[in-house]
Write a protein that holds these residues in place. Structure first.
Motif, PDB file in Angstrom:
ATOM      1  N   ILE A  23       0.832  -1.208   0.000  1.00  0.00           N
ATOM      2  CA  ILE A  23       0.000   0.000   0.000  1.00  0.00           C
ATOM      3  C   ILE A  23       0.863   1.254   0.000  1.00  0.00           C
ATOM      4  O   ILE A  23       0.607   2.203  -0.739  1.00  0.00           O
ATOM      5  CB  ILE A  23      -0.958  -0.011   1.206  1.00  0.00           C
ATOM      6  CG1 ILE A  23      -2.034  -1.083   1.020  1.00  0.00           C
ATOM      7  CG2 ILE A  23      -1.612   1.358   1.391  1.00  0.00           C
ATOM      8  CD1 ILE A  23      -2.924  -1.271   2.230  1.00  0.00           C
ATOM      9  N   ARG A  26       2.533   1.575  -3.512  1.00  0.00           N
ATOM     10  CA  ARG A  26       1.594   1.937  -4.559  1.00  0.00           C
ATOM     11  C   ARG A  26       1.042   3.352  -4.358  1.00  0.00           C
ATOM     12  O   ARG A  26       0.721   4.053  -5.318  1.00  0.00           O
ATOM     13  CB  ARG A  26       0.436   0.932  -4.610  1.00  0.00           C
ATOM     14  CG  ARG A  26       0.829  -0.458  -5.108  1.00  0.00           C
ATOM     15  CD  ARG A  26       1.318  -0.443  -6.542  1.00  0.00           C
ATOM     16  NE  ARG A  26       0.297   0.063  -7.443  1.00  0.00           N
ATOM     17  CZ  ARG A  26      -0.620  -0.706  -8.034  1.00  0.00           C
ATOM     18  NH1 ARG A  26      -0.630  -2.007  -7.834  1.00  0.00           N
ATOM     19  NH2 ARG A  26      -1.500  -0.171  -8.850  1.00  0.00           N
ATOM     20  N   THR A  27       0.928   3.779  -3.092  1.00  0.00           N
ATOM     21  CA  THR A  27       0.477   5.141  -2.829  1.00  0.00           C
ATOM     22  C   THR A  27       1.492   6.154  -3.323  1.00  0.00           C
ATOM     23  O   THR A  27       1.144   7.169  -3.944  1.00  0.00           O
ATOM     24  CB  THR A  27       0.207   5.341  -1.328  1.00  0.00           C
ATOM     25  OG1 THR A  27      -0.821   4.433  -0.901  1.00  0.00           O
ATOM     26  CG2 THR A  27      -0.235   6.760  -1.030  1.00  0.00           C
ATOM     27  N   ARG A  30       1.235   6.252  -6.960  1.00  0.00           N
ATOM     28  CA  ARG A  30       0.008   6.926  -7.406  1.00  0.00           C
ATOM     29  C   ARG A  30       0.122   8.444  -7.308  1.00  0.00           C
ATOM     30  O   ARG A  30      -0.519   9.166  -8.085  1.00  0.00           O
ATOM     31  CB  ARG A  30      -1.179   6.437  -6.571  1.00  0.00           C
ATOM     32  CG  ARG A  30      -2.529   6.940  -7.052  1.00  0.00           C
ATOM     33  CD  ARG A  30      -2.867   6.358  -8.408  1.00  0.00           C
ATOM     34  NE  ARG A  30      -4.153   6.863  -8.904  1.00  0.00           N
ATOM     35  CZ  ARG A  30      -4.314   7.958  -9.615  1.00  0.00           C
ATOM     36  NH1 ARG A  30      -3.263   8.705  -9.937  1.00  0.00           N
ATOM     37  NH2 ARG A  30      -5.512   8.345 -10.014  1.00  0.00           N
ATOM     38  N   SER A 149      -6.654   3.517  -0.735  1.00  0.00           N
ATOM     39  CA  SER A 149      -5.408   4.247  -0.462  1.00  0.00           C
ATOM     40  C   SER A 149      -4.891   4.921  -1.728  1.00  0.00           C
ATOM     41  O   SER A 149      -4.476   6.086  -1.703  1.00  0.00           O
ATOM     42  CB  SER A 149      -4.346   3.295   0.094  1.00  0.00           C
ATOM     43  OG  SER A 149      -4.775   2.709   1.300  1.00  0.00           O
ATOM     44  N   THR A 150      -4.937   4.203  -2.831  1.00  0.00           N
ATOM     45  CA  THR A 150      -4.478   4.802  -4.084  1.00  0.00           C
ATOM     46  C   THR A 150      -5.459   5.856  -4.590  1.00  0.00           C
ATOM     47  O   THR A 150      -5.056   6.800  -5.266  1.00  0.00           O
ATOM     48  CB  THR A 150      -4.261   3.718  -5.156  1.00  0.00           C
ATOM     49  OG1 THR A 150      -5.470   2.960  -5.324  1.00  0.00           O
ATOM     50  CG2 THR A 150      -3.144   2.767  -4.746  1.00  0.00           C
ATOM     51  N   ALA A 153      -4.556   8.999  -2.787  1.00  0.00           N
ATOM     52  CA  ALA A 153      -3.329   9.523  -3.388  1.00  0.00           C
ATOM     53  C   ALA A 153      -3.616  10.148  -4.744  1.00  0.00           C
ATOM     54  O   ALA A 153      -2.946  11.107  -5.145  1.00  0.00           O
ATOM     55  CB  ALA A 153      -2.298   8.406  -3.534  1.00  0.00           C
ATOM     56  N   CYS A 183       8.680   3.674  -5.892  1.00  0.00           N
ATOM     57  CA  CYS A 183       7.842   2.528  -5.567  1.00  0.00           C
ATOM     58  C   CYS A 183       8.631   1.229  -5.720  1.00  0.00           C
ATOM     59  O   CYS A 183       8.561   0.337  -4.862  1.00  0.00           O
ATOM     60  CB  CYS A 183       6.616   2.518  -6.477  1.00  0.00           C
ATOM     61  SG  CYS A 183       5.484   1.148  -6.223  1.00  0.00           S
TER      62      CYS A 183
END
Length: 391
Positions: A23, A26-27, A30, A149-150, A153, A183
Motif C-alpha cells: 500500500i 503503490r500510494t 500513485r 489508499s491509491t 493519493a 515505488c
C-alpha cells in the motif's frame, strides 16, 4: 502470518506487513501517476500532432496494456511478486523518460507503445500478493483498502499534476518516472523476494482461459469496468454540459476519495457473515441509483450525492470481484488468473471513451448516464446465476 480477526476491520495496523508495504509503495507511485491524462496534450500542443493521430497513439497505448497484463501474470508466478512489480515499474519509468525527451511525434508514439507494454506488468503481481497474504474472508476488504489508499493519493496527484503542468507538460512524465522508481525501491527493499514457481509434476498447470467460471466472472467484470471508466470519462464533460464550473470536479474527486476511505474502514464489518453475491447485487443496485441521480443532477449537491453512492458501490464491487477471481485460482497460478481477469480494464479503457463520446454527442448527458445504470441493474440481476456457476 498474522491477519485480522473476523471481528475487526482491516486498517493500517491490522493488515499483514506485506500488504502495508505494498500500500505504501503503490500510494507513492500513485502520487505521480497523472501523466497519461496529459499525453494527448503533449502530443498536440508540444509536438504538433493532429487530433486523429493523438487518438490513434492513445488507442495504441491502451491495446499494448493487454499483453502487458498477461506478461505480468506469467512473470509473477515465476519470478515472484516483488521482482515482477519492480520490473514493470522500471519499464514504466524508462518509457516515460523517453516520452519526456521525445523530439517528434513518431518518437513519442513509440515510447507510448513501450509504456503500454510495461504499464500493467505490476498489476497481477500486486493483486496476487494481496491474495497471498490475506485470508479468503479478509480479501474483499484488503483489495478495497489498497484501492482506497491509491484513490486518496490520486486526489493529491491531481493537485501535483495541476502545478507541474503549468510549468511544463514534460515535467509530468519525469515526476511520474521518479515515483515509479521510488515505488520499485520500496518493493525491492522491503518485500520478500520469493518466487511462487511453476507447478510441480503432481499439480495441474493453471489454465485460466479454459476455466469457464473465470470467463463468466470476467464478462460481468467487464461490464462493471466499462461503467467505471464511463464515469471517469463522462463526469467532467457532463459538468461542463450542465454549465457548472470546473472546480466542482475537484470537490467530487475529494468526495469520492473520502467515501472510499470511509467505506473501506467498515466494509469487512458490514459484509461479515453475509452472502457475498447478495452483497454484490445490492452494490450494483446502489451503483445504478447513483448513475440515475447523476443523469438528472443539475447542482453540486446532487452530484455529491451521486458520487457518494457510486463510491460506496465501487469499493464493495472492486474488492469482492477481485477476491472471487483470486479464489478460483490454484496457488501456483493465482497471478495468471488475475491477469486474465484484469483484462476487463483493458477492454473498458478501449470501449468506454468511444461509447461515452458517442452517447454524449448524439443523446446528451442524461441518456449517457442512464445507459450504464441499465448495465449495473443487469449485473445485479446476473448475480444469482453467477453464484450457481461459481459455487
Amino acid at each position: 502470518m498474522s491477519v485480522t480477526t473476523a471481528s475487526q476491520t482491516l486498517t493500517w495496523r491490522t493488515v499483514p506487513r506485506e500488504l502495508r508495504i505494498l500500500i505504501l509503495a503503490r500510494t507513492i507511485n500513485r502520487l505521480g501517476a497523472f501523466s497519461m491524462a496529459f499525453l494527448g496534450l503533449l502530443l498536440t500542443e508540444h509536438l504538433g500532432a493532429g487530433l486523429t493521430a493523438a487518438g490513434l497513439i492513445l488507442a495504441a497505448f491502451g491495446l499494448a496494456t493487454i499483453p502487458s497484463r498477461l506478461l505480468g501474470g506469467w512473470l509473477a508466478d515465476r519470478l515472484g511478486r516483488s521482482r515482477t512489480i519492480a520490473l514493470g515499474l522500471f519499464g514504466c519509468a524508462a518509457s516515460q523518460l523517453w516520452i519526456a525527451a521525445s523530439p517528434s511525434v513518431a518518437s513519442a508514439a513509440a515510447a507510448a507503445v513501450v509504456f503500454g507494454l510495461a504499464f500493467e506488468i505490476y498489476e497481477p503481481a500486486s493483486q496476487a500478493l494481496v491474495a497471498d497474504v490475506s485470508r479468503p474472508e479478509d480479501r474483499p476488504a484488503a483489495y478495497a483498502l489498497l484501492w482506497a489508499s491509491t484513490a486518496v493519493a490520486g486526489v493529491l496527484a491531481g493537485l501535483i499534476g495541476a502545478v507541474a503542468s503549468s510549468i511544463d507538460l514534460r515535467l509530468l512524465f519525469v515526476i511520474d518516472a521518479v515515483s515509479c522508481v521510488g515505488c520499485a525501491a520500496i518493493v525491492l527493499g522491503l518485500l520478500p523476494r520469493t518466487a511462487v514457481g511453476a507447478p510441480s509434476k503432481d499439480e495441474v498447470p493453471a489454465r485460466p482461459w479454459r476455466d469457464s467460471r473465470l470467463l463468466v466472472l470476467l464478462g460481468v467484470a467487464t461490464v462493471f469496468a466499462t461503467i467505471y471508466m464511463l464515469i471517469v470519462m463522462a463526469l467532467p464533460l457532463t459538468l461542463r454540459a450542465r454549465g457548472l464550473p470546473g472546480w466542482h470536479l475537484g470537490v467530487l474527486l475529494t468526495a469520492g476519495a473520502l467515501t472510499s476511505v470511509a467505506a473501506t474502514l467498515v466494509l469487512k464489518r458490514i459484509t461479515a457473515g453475509r452472502d457475498e453475491f447478495a452483497m454484490m447485487r445490492g452494490a450494483y443496485v446502489v451503483l445504478a441509483l447513483g448513475l440515475v441521480v447523476t443523469a438528472y443532477a443539475d447542482r453540486l449537491s446532487l452530484f455529491v450525492v451521486a458520487t457518494v453512492l457510486c463510491g460506496l458501490a465501487e469499493v464493495a464491487l472492486l474488492g469482492h470481484s477481485m477476491s472471487l477471481a483470486a479464489g478460483l485460482a490454484p496457488e501456483h497460478g493465482r497471478a495468471a488468473y488475475l491477469a486474465v481477469f484484469g483484462l476487463c480494464w483493458g477492454v473498458a479503457t478501449t470501449v468506454a471513451p468511444l461509447l461515452g463520446t458517442q452517447l454524449l454527442e448524439h443523446t446528451g448527458p442524461t441518456v449517457t448516464w442512464l445507459v450504464p445504470a441499465i448495465g449495473a441493474l443487469a449485473c445485479a440481476a446476473a448475480q444469482p446465476r453467477l453464484r450457481r456457476h461459481l459455487t
